[in-house]
Design an enzyme around this catalytic site. Structure first.
Site, PDB file in Angstrom:
ATOM      1  N   HIS A   1      -6.606  11.049  -4.577  1.00  0.00           N
ATOM      2  CA  HIS A   1      -5.423  11.361  -3.764  1.00  0.00           C
ATOM      3  C   HIS A   1      -4.245  11.488  -4.736  1.00  0.00           C
ATOM      4  O   HIS A   1      -4.300  12.309  -5.646  1.00  0.00           O
ATOM      5  CB  HIS A   1      -5.268  10.261  -2.702  1.00  0.00           C
ATOM      6  CG  HIS A   1      -4.284  10.538  -1.605  1.00  0.00           C
ATOM      7  ND1 HIS A   1      -3.663  11.746  -1.420  1.00  0.00           N
ATOM      8  CD2 HIS A   1      -3.801   9.737  -0.611  1.00  0.00           C
ATOM      9  CE1 HIS A   1      -2.860  11.672  -0.365  1.00  0.00           C
ATOM     10  NE2 HIS A   1      -2.926  10.458   0.140  1.00  0.00           N
TER      11      HIS A   1
ATOM     12  N   HIS B   1      -9.059  21.090  -2.262  1.00  0.00           N
ATOM     13  CA  HIS B   1      -8.335  20.318  -1.259  1.00  0.00           C
ATOM     14  C   HIS B   1      -9.181  20.247   0.006  1.00  0.00           C
ATOM     15  O   HIS B   1      -9.814  21.221   0.376  1.00  0.00           O
ATOM     16  CB  HIS B   1      -6.986  20.987  -0.957  1.00  0.00           C
ATOM     17  CG  HIS B   1      -6.033  20.092  -0.243  1.00  0.00           C
ATOM     18  ND1 HIS B   1      -6.076  19.893   1.114  1.00  0.00           N
ATOM     19  CD2 HIS B   1      -5.015  19.330  -0.709  1.00  0.00           C
ATOM     20  CE1 HIS B   1      -5.106  19.050   1.451  1.00  0.00           C
ATOM     21  NE2 HIS B   1      -4.443  18.682   0.370  1.00  0.00           N
TER      22      HIS B   1
ATOM     23  N   ASP C   1      -1.024  18.913  -7.318  1.00  0.00           N
ATOM     24  CA  ASP C   1      -1.000  17.925  -8.395  1.00  0.00           C
ATOM     25  C   ASP C   1      -1.073  18.528  -9.793  1.00  0.00           C
ATOM     26  O   ASP C   1      -0.554  17.953 -10.748  1.00  0.00           O
ATOM     27  CB  ASP C   1      -2.186  16.956  -8.230  1.00  0.00           C
ATOM     28  CG  ASP C   1      -2.067  16.147  -6.949  1.00  0.00           C
ATOM     29  OD1 ASP C   1      -0.956  15.681  -6.660  1.00  0.00           O
ATOM     30  OD2 ASP C   1      -3.081  15.994  -6.243  1.00  0.00           O
TER      31      ASP C   1
END
Lengths: 375, 375
Positions: free
Chosen positions: A222, A261, A312
């Site tokens: 995460h 994702h 990210d």
């Protein structure tokens, strides 16, 4: 009891939300109906936090008042400073925020677990103090320096960079941080938000829910992915070396973090936005290595795994060249997601039902107890 | 994306577990195949914690070694004591445990989030220190007294009661506490355990998962129910007054805590067990009020709402007459459930998949961004 077998609840609805959506095609992102591209282009993070908490974009006066409110709440209570001083430099910064948040719940408890206003009060306090908690601990644990967390910087992005570096942030670094906070604010029933909702579902207080959110975000599957992405980018000094390195990782079946994702299948709309900012930050820093390495990793991941970078991946680069230590990447995610968590906590309370799924039992059949002397 | 509409995931399987089950008829409870009645009758809580962590009942030598291990880990680090001293007497004891657990993660971090042994090491440390954390804070915040948390008491039940009262526990109170800890150890995908699994699903550390568990258990729809049950029982001085009071609560649509259960529909098998012990404790205390009041409440709830007492209801009475302050009832639940959480954290890691459900979007349609000067 169980009626459906699932893995990690993928594709299973756990409830309703009006806060954000990836849209019918599952490839966009809107916050309360506003497209993430517009928000990232035109808004400040404080407008987004306001949108999360008060369900509308603020006008200029409301925004000024809101920023003033946050500005006035940056100071850490003495007891909290003393707690932070007990945490060693080698601790994980996410553990520091988890603990700081939890501790604050003891000395500034939420007034009521049923009142939307008390949730807002606590959230604003956390938004205002998280950058101070992190940097106070950082400077004290490393240099024994007790910084003043009440800076005069205008917003959370500049405040954080100021406390971290002890000087005003470069405009480009500030603007990039602001965009990054906007992009990280909210993403439907992601794992940390879902954890916060499970906690809220028992009618617990908001600090408990926020603490659950932080602890869940900490994991490398995460929020921790931005730190893990940096570790991969940093390993290689040329794009070719990265290509070879990635093939080695594939051969060893290692996960490459910052790609793919659960909810998106073709691309992450936030990645395109942050990539442009990362490029500017890298160029300004005179980088000739990391950005090309990152782009090559992106290409290989797509060509060979059909995986796209998520938010990210390029966030990592933009933070790195803004002078942020790698293990602070996930805490920045916390600064932003706090507003999203709060919106979900309030929404969960407004239509509360205990979140308590069933399980498929796979354990031993009923068996006779064996007295201890016969074991 | 969502394929199924649910409320609070009721009846929806969120995965597999081999740890406990309510059985095919949904009215029993076994821990790794052993019936809860047998365990409560014949075992010590330490055997159950061992069963949770090491997947088998210990023989006498293993149990002795395990008790010795826990016994040797009761002392709180100086930094943790200092943190606890910063927490005021009026704080919620669950916030104290949540914070103590989170803080310990900074100074004694888990060695690896992938290793079953590191999870056991942390769990044993938490099992050994939670009673000390709670009572150290309790005595210091009230009387400025710094207690020694390294008692010579044999097990967790006697250790806790000794630290709380500063003297050896009565045998009946000890035995009741022991049974209560066994009954509270584990219950499949209850909300706090599920929260701990959601946290673990991102590959976060065990302290983060335990902290999420504590924060979730805190709510009155979960662990907090035993405190809420006590508050109701205490209100009435006769069974008739209770009957009238309950009718008033029904008329105002107030929930009566300690009744009903998401997974059980006719009765909670744990309630019958703890009720017998509560009766003994009440009789020994010479109680002529609370037990009859509680039984009347039980009768009214069944006759008029068809709701049965769950484990929380009579647990409250047994703690009360063992001299435990009401706001420590849920922390006792933590002492026990820590072992169950650990078993689930380890199980989740062994077959990990990120827990990330979908949601049904009910918010605004896409709308145009409005510049701040036009709002």
């Amino acid at each position: 009891m169980a009626t459906q077998k699932t893995g990690g609840l993928a594709g299973v609805s756990a409830g309703e939300t009006g806060i954000s959506t990836v849209g019918k095609e599952g490839k966009g992102l809107t916050y309360r109906g506003y497209d993430i591209h517009d928000l990232a282009k035109h808004a400040s993070f404080e407008e987004i936090a306001y949108l999360m908490l008060y369900e509308k974009l603020p006008n200029q006066k409301e925004l000024n008042d809101y920023k003033k409110l946050l500005h006035g709440q940056r100071e850490l209570p003495a007891a909290l400073r003393l707690v932070l001083e007990q945490i060693p430099a080698k601790a994980h910064p996410m553990d520091v925020l988890r603990t700081g948040c939890s501790f604050l719940g003891n000395i500034e408890p939420e007034a009521s677990a049923h009142d939307v206003n008390s949730a807002r009060v606590v959230t604003n306090r956390l938004l205002a103090t998280f950058p101070g908690m992190l940097t106070y601990w950082y400077h004290f644990s490393r240099d024994g320096k007790r910084i003043n967390t009440q800076s005069d910087e205008e917003d959370i992005a500049s405040h954080f960079l100021y406390l971290l570096h002890g000087k005003k942030a470069d405009k480009l670094h500030h603007d990039t941080m602001n965009v990054s906070l906007i992009l990280y604010t909210e993403h439907e029933f992601n794992a940390s938000t879902f954890a916060a909702r499970v906690t809220t579902g028992t009618l617990s207080d908001i600090y408990s829910a926020m603490t659950a959110g932080i602890g869940t975000l900490r994991g490398p599957l995460h929020g921790g992915a931005n730190e893990a992405a940096m570790a991969v980018i940093e390993k290689y000094s040329t794009p070719d070396a990265a290509e070879k390195g990635l093939h080695d990782m594939f051969a060893q079946k290692q996960l490459v973090m910052g790609f793919g994702h659960r909810v998106y299948s073709i691309s992450d709309p936030r990645s395109d936005v942050i990539k442009q900012w990362a490029k500017k930050v890298c160029d300004a820093a005179g980088d000739k290595v990391m950005y090309p390495v990152a782009e090559r990793i992106e290409k290989i991941m797509w060509d060979e795994k059909h995986l796209f970078p998520n938010l990210d991946f390029y966030s990592a680069l933009s933070y790195h060249f803004s002078g942020v230590p790698t293990d602070m990447f996930t805490p920045i995610f916390v600064f932003a997601r706090t507003a999203g968590w709060a919106a979900h906590i309030i929404e969960q309370r407004n239509h509360n039902k205990l979140i308590r799924p069933s399980a498929d039992y796979t354990g031993p059949e009923p068996r006779a107890f064996v007295a201890i002397e016969k074991r």
